[in-house]
Motif scaffolding. Structure first.
Motif, PDB file in Angstrom:
ATOM      1  N   ILE A  30      -9.008   2.123  -8.435  1.00 12.10           N
ATOM      2  CA  ILE A  30     -10.034   2.529  -7.463  1.00 12.10           C
ATOM      3  C   ILE A  30      -9.898   4.008  -7.108  1.00 12.10           C
ATOM      4  CG2 ILE A  30     -10.838   2.219  -5.090  1.00 12.10           C
ATOM      5  CD1 ILE A  30     -10.028  -0.781  -5.408  1.00 12.10           C
ATOM      6  N   VAL A  31      -8.673   4.443  -6.818  1.00 15.14           N
ATOM      7  CA  VAL A  31      -8.467   5.830  -6.375  1.00 15.14           C
ATOM      8  C   VAL A  31      -8.736   6.818  -7.510  1.00 15.14           C
ATOM      9  CG1 VAL A  31      -6.749   7.493  -5.556  1.00 15.14           C
ATOM     10  CG2 VAL A  31      -6.843   5.194  -4.558  1.00 15.14           C
ATOM     11  N   PHE A  32      -8.182   6.569  -8.697  1.00 10.52           N
ATOM     12  CA  PHE A  32      -8.385   7.506  -9.804  1.00 10.52           C
ATOM     13  C   PHE A  32      -9.846   7.512 -10.275  1.00 10.52           C
ATOM     14  CE2 PHE A  32      -3.678   6.927 -10.563  1.00 10.52           C
ATOM     15  CZ  PHE A  32      -3.350   8.212 -10.176  1.00 10.52           C
ATOM     16  N   LEU A  33     -10.521   6.362 -10.205  1.00  5.92           N
ATOM     17  CA  LEU A  33     -11.938   6.313 -10.557  1.00  5.92           C
ATOM     18  C   LEU A  33     -12.757   7.152  -9.586  1.00  5.92           C
ATOM     19  CD1 LEU A  33     -14.348   5.131 -12.157  1.00  5.92           C
ATOM     20  CD2 LEU A  33     -14.336   3.197 -10.557  1.00  5.92           C
ATOM     21  N   ALA A  34     -12.471   7.028  -8.289  1.00  7.05           N
ATOM     22  CA  ALA A  34     -13.206   7.799  -7.278  1.00  7.05           C
ATOM     23  C   ALA A  34     -13.011   9.300  -7.478  1.00  7.05           C
ATOM     24  CB  ALA A  34     -12.738   7.379  -5.883  1.00  7.05           C
ATOM     25  N   ILE A  35     -11.743   9.711  -7.708  1.00 10.41           N
ATOM     26  CA  ILE A  35     -11.454  11.138  -7.906  1.00 10.41           C
ATOM     27  C   ILE A  35     -12.146  11.662  -9.164  1.00 10.41           C
ATOM     28  CG2 ILE A  35      -9.638  12.823  -8.376  1.00 10.41           C
ATOM     29  CD1 ILE A  35      -7.736  11.057  -6.742  1.00 10.41           C
ATOM     30  N   SER A  36     -12.097  10.883 -10.231  1.00  6.35           N
ATOM     31  CA  SER A  36     -12.706  11.300 -11.493  1.00  6.35           C
ATOM     32  C   SER A  36     -14.218  11.444 -11.369  1.00  6.35           C
ATOM     33  CB  SER A  36     -12.353  10.292 -12.582  1.00  6.35           C
ATOM     34  OG  SER A  36     -12.734  10.755 -13.851  1.00  6.35           O
ATOM     35  N   LEU A  37     -14.858  10.470 -10.712  1.00  4.41           N
ATOM     36  CA  LEU A  37     -16.318  10.528 -10.533  1.00  4.41           C
ATOM     37  C   LEU A  37     -16.728  11.706  -9.650  1.00  4.41           C
ATOM     38  CD1 LEU A  37     -17.224   6.742 -10.091  1.00  4.41           C
ATOM     39  CD2 LEU A  37     -17.609   8.193 -12.101  1.00  4.41           C
ATOM     40  N   ILE A  38     -15.949  11.974  -8.614  1.00  3.63           N
ATOM     41  CA  ILE A  38     -16.242  13.123  -7.734  1.00  3.63           C
ATOM     42  C   ILE A  38     -16.143  14.431  -8.519  1.00  3.63           C
ATOM     43  CG2 ILE A  38     -15.360  14.465  -5.777  1.00  3.63           C
ATOM     44  CD1 ILE A  38     -14.536  11.756  -4.501  1.00  3.63           C
ATOM     45  N   ASN A  39     -15.096  14.551  -9.348  1.00  4.97           N
ATOM     46  CA  ASN A  39     -14.921  15.766 -10.159  1.00  4.97           C
ATOM     47  C   ASN A  39     -16.063  15.951 -11.151  1.00  4.97           C
ATOM     48  OD1 ASN A  39     -12.562  16.482  -8.905  1.00  4.97           O
ATOM     49  ND2 ASN A  39     -11.200  15.762 -10.512  1.00  4.97           N
ATOM     50  N   HIS A  40     -16.460  14.865 -11.818  1.00  6.87           N
ATOM     51  CA  HIS A  40     -17.562  14.949 -12.780  1.00  6.87           C
ATOM     52  C   HIS A  40     -18.885  15.292 -12.088  1.00  6.87           C
ATOM     53  CE1 HIS A  40     -15.990  13.928 -16.727  1.00  6.87           C
ATOM     54  NE2 HIS A  40     -15.223  13.011 -16.181  1.00  6.87           N
ATOM     55  N   THR A  41     -19.107  14.701 -10.923  1.00  4.14           N
ATOM     56  CA  THR A  41     -20.341  14.978 -10.170  1.00  4.14           C
ATOM     57  C   THR A  41     -20.391  16.438  -9.756  1.00  4.14           C
ATOM     58  OG1 THR A  41     -20.378  12.693  -9.343  1.00  4.14           O
ATOM     59  CG2 THR A  41     -21.723  14.319  -8.172  1.00  4.14           C
ATOM     60  N   ALA A  42     -19.278  16.957  -9.276  1.00 10.98           N
ATOM     61  CA  ALA A  42     -19.218  18.358  -8.840  1.00 10.98           C
ATOM     62  C   ALA A  42     -19.418  19.311 -10.005  1.00 10.98           C
ATOM     63  CB  ALA A  42     -17.879  18.630  -8.167  1.00 10.98           C
ATOM     64  N   ALA A  43     -18.923  18.921 -11.191  1.00  5.64           N
ATOM     65  CA  ALA A  43     -19.035  19.785 -12.375  1.00  5.64           C
ATOM     66  C   ALA A  43     -20.329  19.557 -13.139  1.00  5.64           C
ATOM     67  CB  ALA A  43     -17.853  19.552 -13.303  1.00  5.64           C
ATOM     68  N   GLY A  44     -21.101  18.539 -12.734  1.00  3.51           N
ATOM     69  CA  GLY A  44     -22.356  18.230 -13.427  1.00  3.51           C
ATOM     70  C   GLY A  44     -22.144  17.615 -14.794  1.00  3.51           C
ATOM     71  N   THR A  45     -21.013  16.921 -14.986  1.00  6.41           N
ATOM     72  CA  THR A  45     -20.691  16.339 -16.299  1.00  6.41           C
ATOM     73  C   THR A  45     -20.572  14.813 -16.231  1.00  6.41           C
ATOM     74  OG1 THR A  45     -18.321  16.680 -15.861  1.00  6.41           O
ATOM     75  CG2 THR A  45     -19.475  18.411 -17.084  1.00  6.41           C
ATOM     76  N   LEU A  46     -21.261  14.219 -15.260  1.00  8.57           N
ATOM     77  CA  LEU A  46     -21.151  12.771 -15.076  1.00  8.57           C
ATOM     78  C   LEU A  46     -21.579  12.000 -16.332  1.00  8.57           C
ATOM     79  CD1 LEU A  46     -20.278  10.766 -12.905  1.00  8.57           C
ATOM     80  CD2 LEU A  46     -22.668  10.648 -12.140  1.00  8.57           C
ATOM     81  N   LEU A  72       0.846  -1.204   0.000  1.00  4.01           N
ATOM     82  CA  LEU A  72       0.000   0.000   0.000  1.00  4.01           C
ATOM     83  C   LEU A  72       0.881   1.253   0.000  1.00  4.01           C
ATOM     84  CD1 LEU A  72      -2.758  -1.047   2.575  1.00  4.01           C
ATOM     85  CD2 LEU A  72      -2.943  -1.000   0.082  1.00  4.01           C
ATOM     86  N   LEU A  73       1.951   1.205   0.777  1.00  2.00           N
ATOM     87  CA  LEU A  73       2.903   2.326   0.784  1.00  2.00           C
ATOM     88  C   LEU A  73       3.545   2.475  -0.584  1.00  2.00           C
ATOM     89  CD1 LEU A  73       4.515   4.500   2.293  1.00  2.00           C
ATOM     90  CD2 LEU A  73       6.123   2.712   3.010  1.00  2.00           C
ATOM     91  N   LEU A  74       3.874   1.344  -1.203  1.00  2.00           N
ATOM     92  CA  LEU A  74       4.466   1.355  -2.546  1.00  2.00           C
ATOM     93  C   LEU A  74       3.520   2.022  -3.541  1.00  2.00           C
ATOM     94  CD1 LEU A  74       6.961   0.174  -4.158  1.00  2.00           C
ATOM     95  CD2 LEU A  74       5.460  -1.731  -4.739  1.00  2.00           C
ATOM     96  N   ALA A  75       2.225   1.686  -3.448  1.00  4.21           N
ATOM     97  CA  ALA A  75       1.226   2.240  -4.364  1.00  4.21           C
ATOM     98  C   ALA A  75       1.028   3.737  -4.170  1.00  4.21           C
ATOM     99  CB  ALA A  75      -0.105   1.508  -4.208  1.00  4.21           C
ATOM    100  N   THR A  76       1.232   4.227  -2.953  1.00  2.00           N
ATOM    101  CA  THR A  76       1.106   5.677  -2.739  1.00  2.00           C
ATOM    102  C   THR A  76       2.218   6.431  -3.455  1.00  2.00           C
ATOM    103  OG1 THR A  76       2.399   5.601  -0.673  1.00  2.00           O
ATOM    104  CG2 THR A  76       0.004   5.356  -0.484  1.00  2.00           C
ATOM    105  N   MET A  77       3.360   5.753  -3.647  1.00  2.00           N
ATOM    106  CA  MET A  77       4.459   6.382  -4.383  1.00  2.00           C
ATOM    107  C   MET A  77       4.223   6.266  -5.884  1.00  2.00           C
ATOM    108  SD  MET A  77       7.736   4.977  -2.233  1.00  2.00           S
ATOM    109  CE  MET A  77       7.756   5.036  -0.447  1.00  2.00           C
ATOM    110  N   TYR A  78       3.894   5.038  -6.319  1.00  4.10           N
ATOM    111  CA  TYR A  78       3.633   4.777  -7.730  1.00  4.10           C
ATOM    112  C   TYR A  78       2.569   3.695  -7.808  1.00  4.10           C
ATOM    113  CZ  TYR A  78       4.423   3.800 -12.676  1.00  4.10           C
ATOM    114  OH  TYR A  78       4.253   3.649 -14.032  1.00  4.10           O
ATOM    115  N   PRO A  79       1.401   3.956  -8.405  1.00  5.83           N
ATOM    116  CA  PRO A  79       1.132   5.041  -9.346  1.00  5.83           C
ATOM    117  C   PRO A  79       0.541   6.319  -8.747  1.00  5.83           C
ATOM    118  CG  PRO A  79      -0.657   3.473  -9.410  1.00  5.83           C
ATOM    119  CD  PRO A  79       0.339   2.915  -8.429  1.00  5.83           C
ATOM    120  N   LEU A  80       0.012   6.275  -7.505  1.00  7.84           N
ATOM    121  CA  LEU A  80      -0.770   7.409  -7.005  1.00  7.84           C
ATOM    122  C   LEU A  80       0.040   8.687  -6.915  1.00  7.84           C
ATOM    123  CD1 LEU A  80      -2.858   5.681  -4.170  1.00  7.84           C
ATOM    124  CD2 LEU A  80      -3.460   6.058  -6.567  1.00  7.84           C
TER     125      LEU A  80
END
Length: 321
Positions: free
Chosen positions: A196-212, A74-82
């Motif tokens: 999982i992380v990039f999908l969550a961030i992307s969906l949150i951004n689209h929801t906030a912008a109304g472009t889901l 998990l620590l490794l993933a926080t460095m790459y790719p996150l």
């Protein structure tokens, strides 16, 4: 003999990874014409995670996590790719791609320092000079193109430099974890976490912008789908699998210098597919990079020859009467 074969294969994979990463710049440019950076990352890791899930689901690839330190992965993933991709995306919003290329070339130097601290990897003076030579080759190409680092973009520059630290940290930790996890076990968790992380961030951004409703729009383009598959399956999944294998065979400082070969491949890809001009300074810089990579891997400390065999020959056989 088996160990020598493994090391040779590691070097082949290192060159292959550099070629793959070099072409990834071309496919990233193509993908960004149809989608934003975060959506591109989401589809990229969706492709890598789904493709690797197939052999896992059918039992062709065995994953054994029980009793292993998962928190380290998990620590490794926080460095790459996150960490790496998040810092890169936001860094490039405040700085130029040329500045990103210059700063990324310093990854081998940062890796060498971190590997010396945490893995006690020792490098010779000639290896250090070779690593700096490869870095200079990349910087030389960018400077001759008229690029430089604008200190007014300090926020972007800092984030782009931290991508070097993130990738160096990943290289060092992955080498350590290669003794406890298989390449498939490390790669699968990394791809899953990235997705999982990039999908969550992307969906949150689209929801906030109304472009889901536009989330799946890029998939209507064949060019985007091909680009996402290359970036996800080849550039992310394959390189992660091979990188983990490479780090189980050779030092992190030796592997990291191969990243600068990607600059040469990206120049060739730009010339072949985008009609970009190749000049004398491109050739000079490429020679410097290749010389640096060769030097970093050839000028290491010679390992002492094993004395077991000779000692055995001197020692009389206890069974002889």
């Amino acid at each position: 003999m088996k160990q020598q074969t493994g090391v040779k294969l590691a070097y082949i994979f290192a060159v292959l990874n550099a070629a793959i990463i070099g072409f990834s710049f071309l496919f990233t440019k193509m993908a960004l014409e149809y989608s934003g950076p975060l959506d591109t990352l989401t589809f990229r890791f969706a492709a890598s995670f789904l493709v690797m899930s197939v052999p896992v689901a059918f039992g062709w690839v065995k994953l054994r996590y029980r009793g292993k330190p998962l928190y380290k992965v998990l620590l490794l993933a926080t460095m790459y790719p996150l960490g790496f991709f998040t810092l890169q995306v936001f860094g490039l919003q405040h700085a130029t791609s040329a500045e990103g290329g210059i700063l990324y070339s310093f990854t081998p130097v940062v890796t060498m320092i971190i590997a010396a601290i945490f893995l006690k990897e020792a490098t010779t003076v000639l290896q250090k000079l070779s690593i700096f030579l490869s870095v200079f080759g990349v910087v030389f190409i960018f400077i001759m193109k008229g690029s430089s680092i604008d200190l007014s973009n300090m926020a972007g520059i800092l984030m782009l430099f931290l991508t070097c630290v993130a990738f160096a940290g990943y290289s060092v930790l992955a080498r350590s974890l290669s003794k406890q996890f298989s390449p498939a076990e490390i790669s699968y968790l990394m791809m899953a976490i990235g997705f999982i992380v990039f999908l969550a961030i992307s969906l949150i951004n689209h929801t906030a912008a109304g472009t889901l409703g536009n989330f799946f729009t890029p998939l209507a383009s064949g060019t985007f789908v091909i680009s996402a598959l290359y970036l996800g399956v080849i550039s992310s999944l394959v390189t992660t699998l091979t990188s983990t294998y490479i780090l189980s065979k050779i030092e992190a400082s030796k592997m990291s210098v191969f990243t600068n070969l990607a600059t040469i491949v990206s120049i060739a890809a730009g010339a072949l597919f985008l009609g970009e001009e190749v000049t004398v300074y491109h050739l000079i810089g490429s020679v410097l990079i290749i010389a640096g990579v060769l030097g970093a891997n050839l000028f290491g400390r010679k390992k002492a020859a094993p004395k077991i065999a000779s000692a055995a020959r001197r020692k009389p056989d206890a069974n002889v009467t």
